[in-house]
Scaffold this active site. Structure first.
Site, PDB file in Angstrom:
ATOM      1  N   HIS A 229       0.844  -1.206   0.000  1.00 53.09           N
ATOM      2  CA  HIS A 229       0.000   0.000   0.000  1.00 53.09           C
ATOM      3  C   HIS A 229       0.879   1.256   0.000  1.00 53.09           C
ATOM      4  CE1 HIS A 229      -3.725   2.252   1.233  1.00 53.09           C
ATOM      5  NE2 HIS A 229      -2.816   3.080   1.706  1.00 53.09           N
ATOM      6  N   GLU A 230       1.814   1.306   0.950  1.00 48.77           N
ATOM      7  CA  GLU A 230       2.663   2.506   1.072  1.00 48.77           C
ATOM      8  C   GLU A 230       3.616   2.658  -0.116  1.00 48.77           C
ATOM      9  OE1 GLU A 230       1.776   4.709   3.006  1.00 48.77           O
ATOM     10  OE2 GLU A 230       0.536   3.566   4.399  1.00 48.77           O
TER      11      GLU A 230
ATOM     12  N   HIS B 153       1.777   4.402  -2.878  1.00 49.11           N
ATOM     13  CA  HIS B 153       1.838   5.868  -2.706  1.00 49.11           C
ATOM     14  C   HIS B 153       3.209   6.386  -3.144  1.00 49.11           C
ATOM     15  CE1 HIS B 153      -1.902   6.563  -0.636  1.00 49.11           C
ATOM     16  NE2 HIS B 153      -1.595   5.809   0.414  1.00 49.11           N
TER      17      HIS B 153
ATOM     18  N   HIS C 252       3.762   6.406  -6.886  1.00 51.49           N
ATOM     19  CA  HIS C 252       2.918   7.451  -7.485  1.00 51.49           C
ATOM     20  C   HIS C 252       3.645   8.801  -7.359  1.00 51.49           C
ATOM     21  CE1 HIS C 252      -1.464   9.227  -7.741  1.00 51.49           C
ATOM     22  NE2 HIS C 252      -0.674   9.662  -8.709  1.00 51.49           N
TER      23      HIS C 252
END
Length: 599
Positions: free
Chosen positions: A387-388, A391, A394
């Protein structure tokens, strides 16, 4: 249980390398001096922004200040998060926060001054090739102009700002400081005080009596304060209505969506499409009832474990390898950047004494992103890692491809990349799983994400829409009215297989997000967009990957909805939500199959 180690005892390979941002404290001090000097210089442009050359120089200096402040702030706070008790970094964090406030005050004249220019002057600036790097800023200012008031009115609204925080502040005090919950008997029969933190733990208990007692006592406590809590929420809705009227918006909903330039249809589409797919939620509730082997499914059974805790011990090294393997569909370039993050100390891995809890991805433009974890060797932590890193990548791609002003993506887009990574990891784990128990564990884990992130947040979003419309129509929000609206929504969303306990009617009273109005829908749209992307990537391959990488590289170079549209996810249509629902349906079918096989 091993004692938590001190920061000094952590291995260098498990620490992030903040030296990539500032090699030493002396370098930080040097940049701090540059920032304060630049902040002093910006005042020379006040009153002179009706000249293109002056405006360009002012915007350029504003960017310089902003980047200095961002770098100083990020570094100071990440150092502080390594050990929150370390006094030197507490002081550094405070120093950076004060600098950020100074910078905000010093540059606050720019926007009102540009907005006070005549329309034709603003149009001329937007067409001026010399101002090309600032065109998107100027276009956005022009868009905001219709809702910007005169200087004296804006000053008055700014002074009302502190008063307008009252409903949220009062709710926070009531909810976190003044409300005291009774004791509940835990699984060992011991009396334990009920708290916000322990509530979900109680609801996850295998013992149904523990769940029921925690649930009833939680809402009984809120019920005693229902008049005060209804008045507080009503005050918040009234405040929103005041601002929407003052700034000439058709409604509070449209005011809330205006910042991201999102049409009302996106919001109503989400609610309407979820309504169409409520039979899926009802089917999942039916399945939950049979998996729990209960005659009646109650609201306090929603978090109860559906399968015996399937112990998945996954070391950090294994988690990294599995995450990388699961992200192969995103192509070689993506995997190389991911590996760079692993190898070049972007990640602060393990818990240490005084370290900030939770996880996040952060960083400053011009340097690679960073990730803070508190890794445990389990499934949850592996999902947190992917998940991190979603980020982080991105941010990495947007920073690489976009100029400073356009690099930061919006909150509307923020959860897409992180959730897509989770979807690909889940797909990979389900594909390779041969153990029916493990498979069922994974399927329930994923299905519950749909329940909590898409259905539940959409129900919250619908509740907000209804209560704001009632106030706009001149109705008052009594505790009875709020409870009835909330109870009826639960009946609608959970279906016939759920006994909707009367106590749940007070749940509206404990949701802090209702004081950040019309925000929660972004959880549901972000999750739906990510699920839609993952479906396209797994089915189409290369063309979908190219579109997705284009999305990652876009930052905020266009409006959020347009960035997603170019990448193949049109959130102004029901299609992405329907695609997400087809993934949810597939999960339920797989679970039903396993149940039928007696697994």
């Amino acid at each position: 249980m091993n004692a938590v180690i001190k920061r000094s005892e952590t291995k260098p390979e498990h620490r992030w390398k903040l030296e990539d941002l500032f090699a030493s404290q002396a370098d930080w001090d040097k940049e701090y001096a540059l920032a304060t000097a630049a902040i002093k210089k910006i005042a020379q442009y006040e009153g002179k922004l009706d000249d293109a050359a002056q405006l360009k120089a002012c915007f350029t200096l504003e960017d310089e200040i902003s980047l200095h402040v961002e770098r100083l702030y990020v570094y100071a706070n990440m150092r502080h998060h390594e050990d929150m008790a370390a006094p030197e970094y507490q002081a550094l964090s405070d120093k950076s926060k004060k600098l950020s406030v100074q910078s905000g005050e010093a540059t606050s004249f720019i926007s009102p001054e540009v907005l006070s220019l005549p329309d034709e002057k603003l149009e001329k600036y937007i067409a001026d090739p010399e101002l090309a790097p600032f065109h998107s800023t100027l276009k956005e200012m022009r868009r905001q102009k219709a809702h910007t008031l005169s200087k004296s009115e804006e000053m008055l609204l700014a002074q009302v700002g502190n008063v307008s925080q009252a409903p949220s502040t009062i709710f926070g005090m009531l909810n976190n400081a003044d409300l005291k919950f009774p004791k509940v008997k835990d699984e060992n029969g011991e009396e334990v005080e009920l708290t916000h933190g322990r509530y979900i733990q109680f609801l996850e208990s295998k013992n149904r009596e523990v769940r029921r007692e925690a649930f009833e006592k939680m809402y009984e406590t809120y019920g005693k304060m229902k008049n005060t809590l209804a008045a507080t929420l009503n005050a918040n809705v009234t405040k929103n209505t005041f601002y929407a009227n003052a700034r000439k918006y058709p409604s509070v909903l449209e005011m809330s969506l205006f910042g991201d330039n999102i049409s009302k249809d996106v919001y109503t589409n989400l609610i309407d499409t979820i309504h169409e797919h409520l039979p899926l939620m009802h089917r999942y509730m039916n399945l939950r009832k049979s998996l729990l082997k209960v005659d009646e499914l109650h609201m306090y059974d929603l978090f109860a474990p559906l399968v015996e805790e399937f112990k998945m011990d996954i070391s950090y090294e294994e988690a990294k390898a599995l995450v990388k393997e699961s992200l192969k569909p995103l192509g070689e370039d993506y995997l190389e950047v991911l590996q760079e993050g692993y190898d070049k100390s972007w990640i602060d891995v393990y818990e240490n004494e005084g370290k900030r809890s939770g996880a996040y991805s952060w960083g400053a433009f011009g340097t690679h992103p960073y990730v803070l974890l508190n890794h445990k060797d389990n499934l949850n932590s592996m999902f947190t890692l992917t998940h991190e890193m979603g980020h982080a990548l991105h941010s990495y791609y947007s920073d690489q491809e976009q100029p400073y002003r356009d690099a930061q993506y919006t909150i509307f887009l923020a959860e897409v990349a992180s959730t897509l990574n989770e979807a690909l990891l889940m797909h990979y784990l389900l594909e390779k799983s041969t153990d029916p128990k493990e498979k069922m564990y994974l399927l329930t884990y994923y299905a519950d994400q749909f329940r909590t992130t898409v259905f539940r947040q959409t129900m919250f979003a619908e509740f907000e829409k209804i209560i704001h419309e009632k106030v706009a129509e001149g109705e008052s929000l009594t505790p009875q009215e709020l409870s009835k609206i909330y109870y009826d929504l639960n009946v609608k969303y959970y279906g016939e297989d759920m006994v909707v306990d009367q106590d749940i009617e007070m749940e509206w009273a404990r949701i802090p997000h209702f004081y950040t109005s019309f925000y929660v829908y972004k959880y549901a749209t972000g999750f739906s967009a990510a699920t839609s992307f993952s479906k396209q990537i797994l089915e189409e391959g290369e063309p979908a990957v190219e579109r997705y990488l284009g999305f990652l590289k876009s930052g905020s170079s266009d409006y959020s909805i347009e960035i997603l549209k170019k990448a193949g996810v049109d959130m102004s249509s029901p299609a992405p939500i329907s695609q997400a629902m087809s993934v949810f349906e597939d999960l339920i079918s797989q679970m039903e199959q396993l149940v039928a096989q007696g697994k």
